[in-house]
Design a protein around this motif. Structure first.
Motif, PDB file in Angstrom:
ATOM      1  N   ALA A   1       0.820  -1.213   0.000  1.00 13.73           N
ATOM      2  CA  ALA A   1       0.000   0.000   0.000  1.00 13.73           C
ATOM      3  C   ALA A   1       0.853   1.261   0.000  1.00 13.73           C
ATOM      4  N   HIS A   2       2.076   1.184   0.540  1.00 14.15           N
ATOM      5  CA  HIS A   2       2.933   2.360   0.638  1.00 14.15           C
ATOM      6  C   HIS A   2       4.083   2.354  -0.369  1.00 14.15           C
ATOM      7  N   ALA A   3       4.300   1.211  -1.044  1.00 10.25           N
ATOM      8  CA  ALA A   3       5.432   1.098  -1.958  1.00 10.25           C
ATOM      9  C   ALA A   3       5.328   2.083  -3.126  1.00 10.25           C
ATOM     10  N   LYS A   4       4.121   2.262  -3.661  1.00  8.56           N
ATOM     11  CA  LYS A   4       3.948   3.161  -4.802  1.00  8.56           C
ATOM     12  C   LYS A   4       4.341   4.590  -4.438  1.00  8.56           C
ATOM     13  N   LYS A   5       3.938   5.030  -3.266  1.00 10.97           N
ATOM     14  CA  LYS A   5       4.263   6.376  -2.817  1.00 10.97           C
ATOM     15  C   LYS A   5       5.769   6.549  -2.627  1.00 10.97           C
ATOM     16  N   LEU A   6       6.414   5.516  -2.110  1.00  9.87           N
ATOM     17  CA  LEU A   6       7.861   5.586  -1.872  1.00  9.87           C
ATOM     18  C   LEU A   6       8.610   5.550  -3.199  1.00  9.87           C
ATOM     19  N   ARG A   7       8.144   4.747  -4.134  1.00 12.71           N
ATOM     20  CA  ARG A   7       8.783   4.731  -5.458  1.00 12.71           C
ATOM     21  C   ARG A   7       8.687   6.106  -6.116  1.00 12.71           C
ATOM     22  N   SER A   8       7.550   6.747  -5.986  1.00 13.62           N
ATOM     23  CA  SER A   8       7.381   8.076  -6.559  1.00 13.62           C
ATOM     24  C   SER A   8       8.310   9.080  -5.888  1.00 13.62           C
ATOM     25  N   PHE A   9       8.437   8.974  -4.584  1.00 20.56           N
ATOM     26  CA  PHE A   9       9.288   9.913  -3.838  1.00 20.56           C
ATOM     27  C   PHE A   9      10.738   9.796  -4.269  1.00 20.56           C
ATOM     28  N   PHE A  10      11.220   8.552  -4.455  1.00 17.09           N
ATOM     29  CA  PHE A  10      12.622   8.329  -4.826  1.00 17.09           C
ATOM     30  C   PHE A  10      12.823   8.246  -6.332  1.00 17.09           C
TER      31      PHE A  10
END
Length: 256
Positions: free
Chosen positions: A245-254
Protein backbone atom coordinates in the motif's frame (compact mmCIF):
# COMPACT_ATOMS: atom_id res chain seq x y z
CA UNK A 1 -15.24 8.59 6.76
CA UNK A 2 -12.96 8.83 3.74
CA UNK A 3 -13.33 6.09 1.17
CA UNK A 4 -10.45 3.96 -0.02
CA UNK A 5 -10.31 2.62 -3.55
CA UNK A 6 -10.15 -1.18 -3.45
CA UNK A 7 -9.33 -2.28 -6.99
CA UNK A 8 -7.74 -5.48 -5.64
CA UNK A 9 -8.28 -7.28 -2.34
CA UNK A 10 -5.02 -8.90 -1.25
CA UNK A 11 -5.71 -12.15 0.54
CA UNK A 12 -3.82 -14.78 2.54
CA UNK A 13 -5.15 -18.32 2.93
CA UNK A 14 -4.34 -20.26 6.11
CA UNK A 15 -5.25 -23.93 6.45
CA UNK A 16 -3.28 -27.01 7.51
CA UNK A 17 -5.12 -29.13 4.91
CA UNK A 18 -3.61 -28.77 1.44
CA UNK A 19 -6.80 -29.79 -0.38
CA UNK A 20 -8.82 -27.20 1.54
CA UNK A 21 -6.31 -24.45 0.61
CA UNK A 22 -6.35 -25.47 -3.03
CA UNK A 23 -10.14 -25.65 -3.16
CA UNK A 24 -10.54 -22.16 -1.69
CA UNK A 25 -7.87 -20.76 -4.00
CA UNK A 26 -9.71 -22.35 -6.95
CA UNK A 27 -13.01 -20.76 -5.89
CA UNK A 28 -11.40 -17.34 -5.48
CA UNK A 29 -10.10 -17.39 -9.07
CA UNK A 30 -13.60 -16.49 -10.23
CA UNK A 31 -13.43 -13.23 -8.26
CA UNK A 32 -11.23 -11.05 -10.46
CA UNK A 33 -10.72 -8.37 -7.82
CA UNK A 34 -9.27 -10.83 -5.28
CA UNK A 35 -5.56 -11.65 -5.30
CA UNK A 36 -4.21 -14.57 -3.27
CA UNK A 37 -0.93 -13.03 -2.13
CA UNK A 38 0.21 -15.95 0.02
CA UNK A 39 -0.72 -19.26 1.63
CA UNK A 40 0.26 -20.77 4.99
CA UNK A 41 -0.27 -24.24 6.44
CA UNK A 42 -0.11 -23.31 10.12
CA UNK A 43 -0.51 -20.37 12.49
CA UNK A 44 3.22 -19.70 12.90
CA UNK A 45 3.74 -19.42 9.14
CA UNK A 46 0.65 -17.25 8.91
CA UNK A 47 1.87 -14.87 11.60
CA UNK A 48 5.06 -14.15 9.67
CA UNK A 49 3.28 -13.98 6.32
CA UNK A 50 0.60 -11.56 7.53
CA UNK A 51 3.19 -9.22 9.06
CA UNK A 52 5.20 -9.21 5.81
CA UNK A 53 2.39 -8.94 3.25
CA UNK A 54 -0.14 -6.89 5.25
CA UNK A 55 -3.10 -8.40 3.37
CA UNK A 56 -6.56 -6.87 3.33
CA UNK A 57 -8.25 -10.17 4.08
CA UNK A 58 -7.26 -13.49 5.69
CA UNK A 59 -9.21 -16.73 5.26
CA UNK A 60 -8.30 -18.63 8.40
CA UNK A 61 -8.90 -22.24 9.41
CA UNK A 62 -9.93 -22.49 13.06
CA UNK A 63 -8.48 -25.90 13.95
CA UNK A 64 -4.75 -26.20 13.27
CA UNK A 65 -1.97 -27.90 15.25
CA UNK A 66 0.19 -25.60 17.35
CA UNK A 67 -1.11 -22.06 16.93
CA UNK A 68 -4.75 -22.34 15.84
CA UNK A 69 -6.82 -19.70 14.07
CA UNK A 70 -8.27 -18.07 17.18
CA UNK A 71 -4.85 -18.05 18.82
CA UNK A 72 -3.36 -16.37 15.74
CA UNK A 73 -5.91 -13.55 15.92
CA UNK A 74 -5.19 -13.04 19.63
CA UNK A 75 -1.43 -13.00 18.95
CA UNK A 76 -1.85 -10.30 16.31
CA UNK A 77 -4.18 -8.29 18.54
CA UNK A 78 -1.50 -8.29 21.24
CA UNK A 79 0.89 -6.60 18.83
CA UNK A 80 -1.33 -3.50 18.87
CA UNK A 81 -1.20 -2.98 15.09
CA UNK A 82 -3.91 -2.51 12.50
CA UNK A 83 -5.24 -5.95 11.59
CA UNK A 84 -6.53 -7.39 8.33
CA UNK A 85 -10.11 -8.57 8.20
CA UNK A 86 -10.48 -12.24 9.13
CA UNK A 87 -12.86 -14.81 7.70
CA UNK A 88 -12.87 -17.98 9.78
CA UNK A 89 -13.45 -21.23 7.95
CA UNK A 90 -14.24 -24.51 9.72
CA UNK A 91 -16.33 -27.64 9.42
CA UNK A 92 -17.81 -26.99 12.86
CA UNK A 93 -20.17 -24.21 13.89
CA UNK A 94 -19.40 -24.14 17.63
CA UNK A 95 -16.66 -21.57 17.08
CA UNK A 96 -19.01 -18.91 15.71
CA UNK A 97 -19.56 -17.06 18.99
CA UNK A 98 -15.83 -16.92 19.75
CA UNK A 99 -15.12 -15.82 16.18
CA UNK A 100 -17.36 -12.78 16.42
CA UNK A 101 -16.12 -12.01 19.92
CA UNK A 102 -12.70 -11.66 18.31
CA UNK A 103 -14.31 -9.38 15.70
CA UNK A 104 -13.88 -11.70 12.73
CA UNK A 105 -15.55 -10.22 9.67
CA UNK A 106 -17.29 -13.43 8.64
CA UNK A 107 -17.59 -17.14 9.35
CA UNK A 108 -17.76 -19.83 6.67
CA UNK A 109 -18.62 -23.48 7.11
CA UNK A 110 -16.71 -26.09 5.10
CA UNK A 111 -17.18 -27.21 2.44
CA UNK A 112 -17.34 -23.59 1.32
CA UNK A 113 -20.23 -22.71 -0.97
CA UNK A 114 -19.27 -20.43 -3.85
CA UNK A 115 -22.41 -18.31 -3.57
CA UNK A 116 -21.86 -17.83 0.15
CA UNK A 117 -18.20 -16.95 -0.57
CA UNK A 118 -19.45 -14.23 -2.90
CA UNK A 119 -21.40 -12.69 -0.02
CA UNK A 120 -18.18 -12.64 2.03
CA UNK A 121 -16.24 -10.92 -0.76
CA UNK A 122 -18.94 -8.26 -1.13
CA UNK A 123 -18.84 -7.67 2.61
CA UNK A 124 -15.05 -7.32 2.47
CA UNK A 125 -15.35 -4.74 -0.32
CA UNK A 126 -17.77 -2.71 1.77
CA UNK A 127 -15.56 -2.80 4.85
CA UNK A 128 -12.41 -1.94 2.89
CA UNK A 129 -14.06 0.95 1.07
CA UNK A 130 -14.56 2.66 4.41
CA UNK A 131 -10.88 2.55 5.42
CA UNK A 132 -8.75 5.70 5.10
CA UNK A 133 -6.37 5.74 2.14
CA UNK A 134 -2.70 5.30 3.12
CA UNK A 135 -1.87 8.94 2.46
CA UNK A 136 -4.75 9.95 4.76
CA UNK A 137 -3.64 7.83 7.73
CA UNK A 138 -1.45 10.47 9.37
CA UNK A 139 -2.93 12.13 12.42
CA UNK A 140 -4.02 15.75 12.16
CA UNK A 141 -1.40 17.85 13.91
CA UNK A 142 -2.51 20.77 16.04
CA UNK A 143 0.99 21.93 17.03
CA UNK A 144 4.44 22.28 15.47
CA UNK A 145 6.40 19.02 15.09
CA UNK A 146 8.58 18.17 18.06
CA UNK A 147 12.33 18.63 17.74
CA UNK A 148 13.24 16.09 20.45
CA UNK A 149 11.83 12.81 21.74
CA UNK A 150 12.56 10.77 24.86
CA UNK A 151 14.20 7.35 24.68
CA UNK A 152 14.27 5.22 27.83
CA UNK A 153 17.31 3.00 28.40
CA UNK A 154 17.24 1.33 31.79
CA UNK A 155 16.62 4.02 34.41
CA UNK A 156 17.69 6.86 32.10
CA UNK A 157 15.45 9.09 29.97
CA UNK A 158 17.53 10.42 27.09
CA UNK A 159 16.45 13.37 24.95
CA UNK A 160 17.43 12.90 21.31
CA UNK A 161 17.09 15.17 18.31
CA UNK A 162 14.41 13.86 15.97
CA UNK A 163 16.93 14.06 13.13
CA UNK A 164 18.86 11.29 14.90
CA UNK A 165 15.79 9.03 15.02
CA UNK A 166 16.36 6.36 12.36
CA UNK A 167 13.23 4.29 12.74
CA UNK A 168 10.61 3.24 15.29
CA UNK A 169 8.89 -0.11 15.58
CA UNK A 170 6.45 -1.79 17.93
CA UNK A 171 7.29 -5.01 19.76
CA UNK A 172 4.95 -6.65 22.24
CA UNK A 173 2.86 -3.49 22.47
CA UNK A 174 5.93 -1.32 23.24
CA UNK A 175 7.18 1.35 20.82
CA UNK A 176 10.95 1.06 20.42
CA UNK A 177 13.12 3.79 18.93
CA UNK A 178 16.40 3.20 17.12
CA UNK A 179 18.49 6.36 16.86
CA UNK A 180 22.13 7.28 16.31
CA UNK A 181 24.04 5.77 19.22
CA UNK A 182 21.00 4.76 21.27
CA UNK A 183 18.17 2.23 21.19
CA UNK A 184 15.40 2.10 23.76
CA UNK A 185 11.74 2.33 24.62
CA UNK A 186 9.46 5.27 23.94
CA UNK A 187 6.76 6.60 26.23
CA UNK A 188 4.36 6.70 23.26
CA UNK A 189 1.65 4.07 23.36
CA UNK A 190 1.40 3.61 19.59
CA UNK A 191 3.38 4.41 16.46
CA UNK A 192 0.46 6.56 15.29
CA UNK A 193 0.86 8.71 18.40
CA UNK A 194 4.60 9.13 17.80
CA UNK A 195 4.06 9.90 14.13
CA UNK A 196 1.55 12.60 15.02
CA UNK A 197 4.26 14.56 16.88
CA UNK A 198 6.82 14.37 14.05
CA UNK A 199 7.25 16.05 10.67
CA UNK A 200 5.08 14.09 8.22
CA UNK A 201 7.33 15.16 5.34
CA UNK A 202 10.28 13.33 6.92
CA UNK A 203 8.77 10.46 8.95
CA UNK A 204 6.70 7.98 6.97
CA UNK A 205 4.71 4.97 8.12
CA UNK A 206 5.91 2.46 5.52
CA UNK A 207 4.43 -0.55 7.30
CA UNK A 208 1.97 -1.13 10.15
CA UNK A 209 4.89 -1.95 12.40
CA UNK A 210 7.44 0.66 11.26
CA UNK A 211 7.90 4.42 11.09
CA UNK A 212 11.07 5.51 9.25
CA UNK A 213 13.10 8.68 8.83
CA UNK A 214 13.39 9.19 5.06
CA UNK A 215 16.73 10.91 5.56
CA UNK A 216 18.17 7.82 7.25
CA UNK A 217 17.40 5.24 4.55
CA UNK A 218 20.58 3.69 3.13
CA UNK A 219 19.09 1.46 0.41
CA UNK A 220 15.74 0.84 -1.30
CA UNK A 221 15.50 -2.64 -2.82
CA UNK A 222 12.81 -4.68 -4.62
CA UNK A 223 11.16 -7.23 -2.36
CA UNK A 224 8.38 -9.76 -2.05
CA UNK A 225 5.23 -9.42 -4.16
CA UNK A 226 6.05 -6.06 -5.83
CA UNK A 227 6.89 -4.40 -2.53
CA UNK A 228 10.14 -2.87 -1.28
CA UNK A 229 12.69 -3.51 1.45
CA UNK A 230 14.55 -0.61 3.06
CA UNK A 231 18.00 -0.87 4.61
CA UNK A 232 18.28 1.71 7.34
CA UNK A 233 21.28 3.79 8.39
CA UNK A 234 21.76 2.22 11.82
CA UNK A 235 24.79 0.18 12.90
CA UNK A 236 23.04 -3.12 12.06
CA UNK A 237 21.78 -1.95 8.67
CA UNK A 238 18.30 -3.05 9.75
CA UNK A 239 15.97 -4.13 6.95
CA UNK A 240 12.47 -2.66 7.12
CA UNK A 241 9.66 -4.01 4.90
CA UNK A 242 7.44 -1.62 2.96
CA UNK A 243 3.84 -2.70 2.55
CA UNK A 244 2.42 -2.76 -0.96
CA UNK A 245 0.00 0.00 0.00
CA UNK A 246 2.93 2.36 0.64
CA UNK A 247 5.43 1.10 -1.96
CA UNK A 248 3.95 3.16 -4.80
CA UNK A 249 4.26 6.38 -2.82
CA UNK A 250 7.86 5.59 -1.87
CA UNK A 251 8.78 4.73 -5.46
CA UNK A 252 7.38 8.08 -6.56
CA UNK A 253 9.29 9.91 -3.84
CA UNK A 254 12.62 8.33 -4.83
CA UNK A 255 11.83 8.38 -8.59
CA UNK A 256 12.31 4.60 -8.83
Amino acid sequence: MSLRATATITTVLVDDERLAREELEFLLRDFGDVEVAGVAENGIQALELIEKIEPDLVFLDVQMPGLDGLGLIRRLQDKNVQLPYFVLATAYDQYAIEAFRLEAMDYLLKPIDKERLGVTIQRAKKYLSELPAPEEENLVRTAAPKSKVVVRTGARNLLIDVGDLIYATIEGGVVRIVASGVTGESSYKTIDELQGDLDSEVFWRVHRGYLVNLNRIREVNPWFNSSLMLKMDDAKGTEVPVSRAHAKKLRSFFKL
